[in-house]
Design a protein around this motif. Structure first.
Motif, PDB file in Angstrom:
ATOM      1  N   UNK A  48       1.080  -0.968  -0.302  1.00 37.56           N
ATOM      2  CA  UNK A  48      -0.039   0.211   0.058  1.00 37.56           C
ATOM      3  C   UNK A  48       0.957   1.461  -0.454  1.00 37.56           C
ATOM      4  N   UNK A  49       2.034   0.871   0.558  1.00 38.20           N
ATOM      5  CA  UNK A  49       2.754   2.675   0.249  1.00 38.20           C
ATOM      6  C   UNK A  49       3.592   2.639  -0.632  1.00 38.20           C
ATOM      7  N   UNK A  50       2.945   2.010  -2.050  1.00 36.72           N
ATOM      8  CA  UNK A  50       3.508   2.395  -2.838  1.00 36.72           C
ATOM      9  C   UNK A  50       2.516   2.173  -3.754  1.00 36.72           C
ATOM     10  N   UNK A  51       1.174   2.428  -3.371  1.00 37.20           N
ATOM     11  CA  UNK A  51      -0.191   1.826  -4.628  1.00 37.20           C
ATOM     12  C   UNK A  51       0.261   0.904  -6.193  1.00 37.20           C
ATOM     13  N   UNK A  52       0.806  -0.542  -4.699  1.00 44.20           N
ATOM     14  CA  UNK A  52       1.237  -1.515  -5.934  1.00 44.20           C
ATOM     15  C   UNK A  52       0.593  -3.024  -5.511  1.00 44.20           C
ATOM     16  N   UNK A  53      -0.017  -3.604  -6.422  1.00 44.15           N
ATOM     17  CA  UNK A  53      -0.256  -4.803  -6.241  1.00 44.15           C
ATOM     18  C   UNK A  53       1.051  -5.520  -7.262  1.00 44.15           C
ATOM     19  N   UNK A  54       1.056  -7.074  -7.090  1.00 44.34           N
ATOM     20  CA  UNK A  54       1.932  -7.682  -7.507  1.00 44.34           C
ATOM     21  C   UNK A  54       1.031  -9.329  -7.484  1.00 44.34           C
ATOM     22  N   UNK A  55       1.330  -9.688  -8.448  1.00 49.01           N
ATOM     23  CA  UNK A  55       0.577 -11.072  -8.556  1.00 49.01           C
ATOM     24  C   UNK A  55       1.909 -11.672  -7.918  1.00 49.01           C
ATOM     25  N   UNK A  56       2.106 -12.641  -7.135  1.00 53.25           N
ATOM     26  CA  UNK A  56       3.002 -13.471  -6.345  1.00 53.25           C
ATOM     27  C   UNK A  56       2.601 -14.655  -6.353  1.00 53.25           C
ATOM     28  N   UNK A  57       3.636 -15.147  -7.467  1.00 55.86           N
ATOM     29  CA  UNK A  57       4.402 -16.580  -7.568  1.00 55.86           C
ATOM     30  C   UNK A  57       5.032 -17.196  -6.899  1.00 55.86           C
ATOM     31  N   UNK A  58       4.391 -17.922  -5.476  1.00 62.28           N
ATOM     32  CA  UNK A  58       4.829 -18.529  -4.245  1.00 62.28           C
ATOM     33  C   UNK A  58       5.611 -20.042  -4.662  1.00 62.28           C
ATOM     34  N   UNK A  59       7.064 -19.927  -5.111  1.00 64.15           N
ATOM     35  CA  UNK A  59       7.311 -21.348  -4.940  1.00 64.15           C
ATOM     36  C   UNK A  59       6.979 -22.674  -4.923  1.00 64.15           C
ATOM     37  N   UNK A  60       6.565 -22.338  -3.284  1.00 69.60           N
ATOM     38  CA  UNK A  60       5.710 -23.411  -2.362  1.00 69.60           C
ATOM     39  C   UNK A  60       4.376 -23.894  -2.649  1.00 69.60           C
ATOM     40  N   UNK A  61       4.169 -25.252  -3.704  1.00 74.27           N
ATOM     41  CA  UNK A  61       3.029 -25.070  -4.370  1.00 74.27           C
ATOM     42  C   UNK A  61       1.582 -25.770  -3.299  1.00 74.27           C
ATOM     43  N   UNK A 113       1.605 -24.693  -0.028  1.00 72.25           N
ATOM     44  CA  UNK A 113       2.359 -23.809   1.801  1.00 72.25           C
ATOM     45  C   UNK A 113       0.353 -23.549   2.005  1.00 72.25           C
ATOM     46  N   UNK A 114       0.945 -23.385   3.157  1.00 75.77           N
ATOM     47  CA  UNK A 114      -0.784 -22.235   3.762  1.00 75.77           C
ATOM     48  C   UNK A 114      -0.767 -21.200   3.124  1.00 75.77           C
ATOM     49  N   UNK A 115      -2.168 -19.912   4.323  1.00 73.40           N
ATOM     50  CA  UNK A 115      -2.348 -19.091   4.417  1.00 73.40           C
ATOM     51  C   UNK A 115      -0.920 -17.984   4.934  1.00 73.40           C
ATOM     52  N   UNK A 116       0.601 -18.995   6.149  1.00 77.74           N
ATOM     53  CA  UNK A 116       1.612 -18.441   6.460  1.00 77.74           C
ATOM     54  C   UNK A 116       2.131 -18.359   5.191  1.00 77.74           C
ATOM     55  N   UNK A 117       1.941 -18.007   4.807  1.00 82.62           N
ATOM     56  CA  UNK A 117       3.544 -18.442   3.412  1.00 82.62           C
ATOM     57  C   UNK A 117       3.854 -17.240   3.221  1.00 82.62           C
ATOM     58  N   UNK A 118       5.285 -17.244   3.018  1.00 84.71           N
ATOM     59  CA  UNK A 118       6.022 -15.860   3.466  1.00 84.71           C
ATOM     60  C   UNK A 118       6.940 -16.026   2.333  1.00 84.71           C
ATOM     61  N   UNK A 119       6.969 -14.669   0.810  1.00 84.48           N
ATOM     62  CA  UNK A 119       7.708 -14.751  -0.222  1.00 84.48           C
ATOM     63  C   UNK A 119       9.361 -14.920   0.824  1.00 84.48           C
ATOM     64  N   UNK A 120       9.973 -15.581  -0.359  1.00 88.13           N
ATOM     65  CA  UNK A 120      11.027 -16.550  -0.360  1.00 88.13           C
ATOM     66  C   UNK A 120      11.943 -15.811  -1.729  1.00 88.13           C
ATOM     67  N   UNK A 121      13.299 -15.717  -1.791  1.00 94.23           N
ATOM     68  CA  UNK A 121      13.743 -15.069  -2.799  1.00 94.23           C
ATOM     69  C   UNK A 121      14.407 -15.370  -4.022  1.00 94.23           C
ATOM     70  N   UNK A 122      13.115 -16.617  -4.064  1.00 98.59           N
ATOM     71  CA  UNK A 122      13.159 -17.656  -5.710  1.00 98.59           C
ATOM     72  C   UNK A 122      11.732 -17.086  -6.305  1.00 98.59           C
ATOM     73  N   UNK A 123      10.499 -16.909  -5.824  1.00 96.32           N
ATOM     74  CA  UNK A 123       9.383 -16.487  -5.305  1.00 96.32           C
ATOM     75  C   UNK A 123       9.695 -15.497  -6.342  1.00 96.32           C
ATOM     76  N   UNK A 124       8.700 -15.065  -7.496  1.00101.87           N
ATOM     77  CA  UNK A 124       8.288 -14.700  -9.297  1.00101.87           C
ATOM     78  C   UNK A 124       7.278 -13.676  -8.034  1.00101.87           C
ATOM     79  N   UNK A 125       7.594 -12.398  -8.532  1.00103.11           N
ATOM     80  CA  UNK A 125       6.727 -11.243  -8.456  1.00103.11           C
ATOM     81  C   UNK A 125       6.213 -10.711  -9.681  1.00103.11           C
ATOM     82  N   UNK A 126       5.358  -9.728 -10.218  1.00109.65           N
ATOM     83  CA  UNK A 126       4.321  -9.911 -11.545  1.00109.65           C
ATOM     84  C   UNK A 126       4.049  -8.248 -10.783  1.00109.65           C
ATOM     85  N   UNK A 127       4.527  -7.053 -11.113  1.00108.69           N
ATOM     86  CA  UNK A 127       3.539  -5.932 -10.925  1.00108.69           C
ATOM     87  C   UNK A 127       2.468  -6.066 -11.517  1.00108.69           C
TER      88      UNK A 127
END
Length: 195
Positions: A129-142, A144-158
């Protein structure tokens, strides 16, 4: 590889279906395209929405993300006319609001863009929200549950519109993009102080 979309919680989906079935909720929505849609309104592409907390990065690591809701794209006829969001409450999942705007088409575009990627991913939305930005976050652990956290190898598509200097619809490694975002969200230097 196909995307592994996590199933939306049943109460979240029920709250969206109830809101879509309510003429009062649809008429009260500040989304003209939803109010004028013809045909049945169908929720699809449920994605968990996470809020990125850049100050929660420890020791230069990845910032933490917190699940805040689920977003469903709402199809009316042959096009997406709105998004419907849920939020977590002390009593469970509840309908939050309808919205529209450029992120609808951008989300659809990013999902199509992610489908042919060579690795399997779990799609999520990451809100900054601080950048008024939304990304599609592609998490590498298929799995993962609700508590998943971003990992360096994940992919973000702004999603478009993206902040200046960040290309919309360009896949970035999270480990490359998140430090840029964290730097932009850092405290501004005091006026008159040496830089």
């Amino acid at each position: 590889m196909p995307l592994h979309v996590p199933p939306a919680p049943a109460p979240a989906l029920r709250s969206i279906l109830a809101a879509l079935a309510s003429p009062v909720a649809v008429r009260a929505a500040s989304t003209p395209s939803l109010r004028t849609a013809t045909g049945p309104l169908v929720p699809e592409h449920p994605l968990p929405v996470h809020l990125l907390n850049p100050v929660a990065a420890s020791g230069g690591g990845m910032p933490r993300a917190r699940l805040t809701g689920w977003r469903f794209l709402v199809r009316g006829g042959d096009r997406v006319v709105a998004a419907a969001e849920t939020m977590i409450t002390p009593d469970g999942w509840a309908f939050s609001h309808f919205c529209e705007g450029p992120y609808l088409a951008s989300t659809e575009h990013a999902l199509r863009q992610a489908e042919p990627l060579p690795s399997a991913y779990q799609p999520r939305l990451l809100s900054i929200p601080g950048l008024y930005m939304l990304c599609l976050w592609l998490h590498g652990d298929v799995t993962a549950g609700d508590d998943a956290q971003p990992a360096p190898a994940d992919v973000l598509i702004p999603l478009a519109p993206a902040p200046p200097g960040i290309a919309a619809h360009r896949p970035y490694r999270a480990g490359d993009l998140v430090p840029v975002l964290t730097h932009r969200l850092g405290p501004a230097p005091l006026l008159g102080s040496a830089v």
